[in-house]
Motif scaffolding. Structure first.
Motif, PDB file in Angstrom:
ATOM      1  N   UNK A 195       0.776  -1.365   0.151  1.00 17.53           N
ATOM      2  CA  UNK A 195      -0.047   0.087   0.013  1.00 17.53           C
ATOM      3  C   UNK A 195       0.651   1.364  -0.117  1.00 17.53           C
ATOM      4  N   UNK A 196       0.422   2.296  -0.639  1.00 18.58           N
ATOM      5  CA  UNK A 196       0.640   3.725  -0.693  1.00 18.58           C
ATOM      6  C   UNK A 196       1.018   4.301   0.682  1.00 18.58           C
ATOM      7  N   UNK A 197       0.145   3.982   1.489  1.00 15.89           N
ATOM      8  CA  UNK A 197       0.095   4.643   3.027  1.00 15.89           C
ATOM      9  C   UNK A 197       1.512   4.141   3.472  1.00 15.89           C
ATOM     10  N   UNK A 198       1.526   2.855   3.671  1.00 15.06           N
ATOM     11  CA  UNK A 198       2.550   2.254   4.296  1.00 15.06           C
ATOM     12  C   UNK A 198       3.787   2.639   3.597  1.00 15.06           C
ATOM     13  N   UNK A 199       3.748   2.619   2.343  1.00 12.66           N
ATOM     14  CA  UNK A 199       5.107   2.979   1.838  1.00 12.66           C
ATOM     15  C   UNK A 199       5.525   4.650   2.220  1.00 12.66           C
ATOM     16  N   UNK A 203       7.142  -3.968  -2.651  1.00 16.88           N
ATOM     17  CA  UNK A 203       8.379  -3.770  -3.214  1.00 16.88           C
ATOM     18  C   UNK A 203       8.913  -2.188  -3.273  1.00 16.88           C
ATOM     19  N   UNK A 204       7.750  -1.203  -2.911  1.00 15.81           N
ATOM     20  CA  UNK A 204       8.431   0.152  -2.785  1.00 15.81           C
ATOM     21  C   UNK A 204       9.194   0.184  -1.420  1.00 15.81           C
ATOM     22  N   UNK A 205       8.703  -0.389  -0.414  1.00 16.13           N
ATOM     23  CA  UNK A 205       9.318  -0.295   0.975  1.00 16.13           C
ATOM     24  C   UNK A 205      10.788  -0.915   0.831  1.00 16.13           C
ATOM     25  N   UNK A 206      10.907  -2.006   0.084  1.00 13.08           N
ATOM     26  CA  UNK A 206      12.192  -2.777  -0.115  1.00 13.08           C
ATOM     27  C   UNK A 206      13.115  -1.796  -0.898  1.00 13.08           C
ATOM     28  N   UNK A 207      12.612  -1.196  -2.034  1.00 13.84           N
ATOM     29  CA  UNK A 207      13.485  -0.126  -2.562  1.00 13.84           C
ATOM     30  C   UNK A 207      13.799   0.956  -1.808  1.00 13.84           C
ATOM     31  N   UNK A 216       2.387  -3.612  -6.310  1.00 13.53           N
ATOM     32  CA  UNK A 216       3.850  -3.807  -6.402  1.00 13.53           C
ATOM     33  C   UNK A 216       4.173  -4.465  -5.144  1.00 13.53           C
ATOM     34  N   UNK A 217       3.354  -5.662  -4.838  1.00 17.52           N
ATOM     35  CA  UNK A 217       3.744  -6.389  -3.467  1.00 17.52           C
ATOM     36  C   UNK A 217       3.724  -7.832  -3.727  1.00 17.52           C
TER      37      UNK A 217
END
Length: 258
Positions: A105-109, A128-132, A155-156
């Protein structure tokens, strides 16, 4: 019944067009329509799902673009101020030395700017966004990537491999995203694979926070849901309607307004 001589590519295109126009379909209905086996339809749906065109539901499928699910980059541009406020408040709840499980999720990111310089922090995530965002070699955060089938729209990672990995992890706090949170305490998503992952995450931590900006409360979106235990807290923002907040509090949920 459609022409059984359709090629696989033609059949998938027809499935997409019909599902977009007519709404959800089941595997059995599609198998009958195209005069093929259910396993053939499941392969078609897997290919369309991997392309981000269809979302799997229990026993069937729903068209993504026909029913309002946007991609992660599109969602990242929505309610930006609200998401930033929620993300900051959520990050402030994290203590030194904690192991976090961060959902899709975008809020998590949006939490990552508040985490990347934190000492003694471990982040477990299929996002994946958080990983990046946390992959910078200068960041002291330890990252455990949860791999599986890449759900391109969000993206997860989801699926059996991701679920098996999370079953072997123990964390302190989880932060979950949601397509919506209904008045009766259901966390709603497009696909059952997403809700299964959240259920597992909830069992592997001590505290769960569901991050959802105000427009997501009091709604039922998507074809999959899970009933939130009263111990799960909801973090929202000032745009949330008071009646939606009170409905969740009446169910025993702590509701925190950023």
């Amino acid at each position: 019944m459609s022409n059984p001589r359709l090629s696989a590519q033609q059949r998938r295109q027809d499935i997409l067009q019909r599902t977009t126009a007519e709404g959800p379909s089941t595997v059995d209905d599609l198998a009958t329509r195209y005069d093929v086996t259910p396993s053939t339809i499941r392969r078609d749906l897997t290919r369309l799902g991997e392309a981000g065109l269809l979302a799997r539901t229990y026993g069937g499928v729903i068209a993504v673009n026909g029913h309002g699910e946007s991609s992660l980059p599109e969602r990242a541009g929505e309610a930006q101020a609200e998401k930033r406020a929620i993300a900051k408040l959520a990050a402030d709840r994290i203590t030194a030395g904690a192991t976090l499980i961060l959902d899709a999720g975008s809020t998590i990111a949006a939490m990552t700017p508040h985490l990347r310089h934190r000492e003694e922090l471990t982040v477990v995530t299929p996002n994946l966004q958080v990983i990046n965002d946390l992959s910078d070699e200068k960041s002291p955060v330890q990252v455990i990537a949860v791999a599986g089938r890449l759900r391109k729209l969000s993206r997860s990672f989801v699926g059996a491999l991701a679920e098996a990995t999370l079953e072997r992890v123990r964390g302190d706090i989880a932060f979950l995203g949601a397509d919506s949170v209904s008045a009766d305490g259901q966390l709603c998503e497009m696909e059952t694979e997403q809700t299964r992952l959240k259920e597992i995450i909830g069992r592997r931590v001590t505290q769960v926070y569901v991050l959802a900006h105000g427009s997501k409360l009091g709604r039922s979106v998507g074809q999959a849901s899970l009933s939130m235990p009263p111990s799960w807290a909801v973090v929202t923002d000032e745009s949330a309607l008071p009646e939606h907040i009170e409905q969740l509090r009446a169910l025993g949920h702590e509701v925190i307004v950023a």
